[in-house]
Write an enzyme that holds these catalytic residues in place. Structure first.
Site: not given
Ligand code: SAH
Length: 225
Positions: A60
């Site tokens: 993000s």
């Molecule tokens: N907090 C992260 C942002 C990641 S983007 C950072 O600081 O880099 C969102 C993430 O949510 C992705 O890696 C995606 O794989 C994950 N995601 C999506 N659906 C999910 C679910 N049902 N359970 C766990 N993770 C999930």
């Protein structure tokens, strides 16, 4: 600009955008974002932009990480659940502000890389779980705070029910009728004795929360789970 000044320049930009919580700003300043981005993006690691990471996901934008962390109003004694570990950056920013961060990711390769970063940074109060975060982490519930790092259409009741009374959940949400990346807002949910209140905050653009875990190709000597 020399590399050493980049975290400070980022913090100044975040201040300019209205982030005022000194604890949040210093957590951002001390978290080396260059460790959380992919090699081709090292030169833009401290720019206030989202960047692609493995498995088609994104780390993000620092402003959104700062804003969500500020709104969450995390306290020292809090246990915080994050859904969507991704690169691990958001969890690493939360870690110095609270007692424990529980973070769940559905892509195992992302989780492995994030874990290695937490170890390298000696962030021993982050625990990870591979799985579908839509189920939360019932064995560790209830939580003081829950942060969703991927967009949902409606806030899952399973997650609200894992909040303590008075607990806060923040999530990007597109609303039930407009599941579209361009029409998401952050939503702040506060659990009350009788139910929960919801407040719509700023517009955002997150990757979608997907159900289940992706199929993995296993080596023959590995035991299927
Ligand atoms: N907090 C992260 C942002 C990641 S983007 C950072 O600081 O880099 C969102 C993430 O949510 C992705 O890696 C995606 O794989 C994950 N995601 C999506 N659906 C999910 C679910 N049902 N359970 C766990 N993770 C999930």
């Amino acid at each position: 600009m020399s590399d050493d000044h980049r975290p400070i320049a980022l913090v100044m930009a975040l201040r300019g955008q209205g982030i005022t919580d000194q604890r949040v700003l210093s957590a951002i300043e001390r978290t080396p974002r260059e460790m959380f981005v992919e090699a081709p993006f090292l030169s833009t690691a401290y720019e206030n932009i989202a960047l692609p990471i493995a498995c088609g996901q994104t780390i993000s934008q620092p402003y959104i990480v700062a804003y969500m962390t500020e709104i969450l109003a995390v306290e020292r004694q809090h246990r915080v659940l994050e859904i969507g570990t991704g690169s691990g950056y958001q969890a690493a920013v939360l870690a110095p502000l609270c007692r424990m961060v529980y973070t769940v990711e559905r892509h195992r390769p992302l989780l492995k890389s994030a874990e290695a970063r937490f170890r390298a940074l000696k962030l021993h109060n982050i625990v990870v779980r591979h799985g579908d975060g839509l189920q939360g982490w019932p064995e560790q519930a209830p939580f003081d705070r829950i942060l969703l790092a991927a967009a949902v259409s409606t806030i899952p009741q399973a997650l609200i029910s894992q909040l303590k009374p008075g607990g806060v959940l923040i999530a990007p949400s597109s609303g039930p009728h407009e599941f579209h990346r361009n029409s998401q807002h952050l939503v702040k949910v506060v659990r009350t004795d009788g139910g929960a209140t919801q407040e719509k905050l700023i517009a955002v653009a997150f990757v979608p929360m997907l159900p289940g875990v992706p199929q993995e190709t296993r080596k023959p000597d590995e035991n299927p789970k």
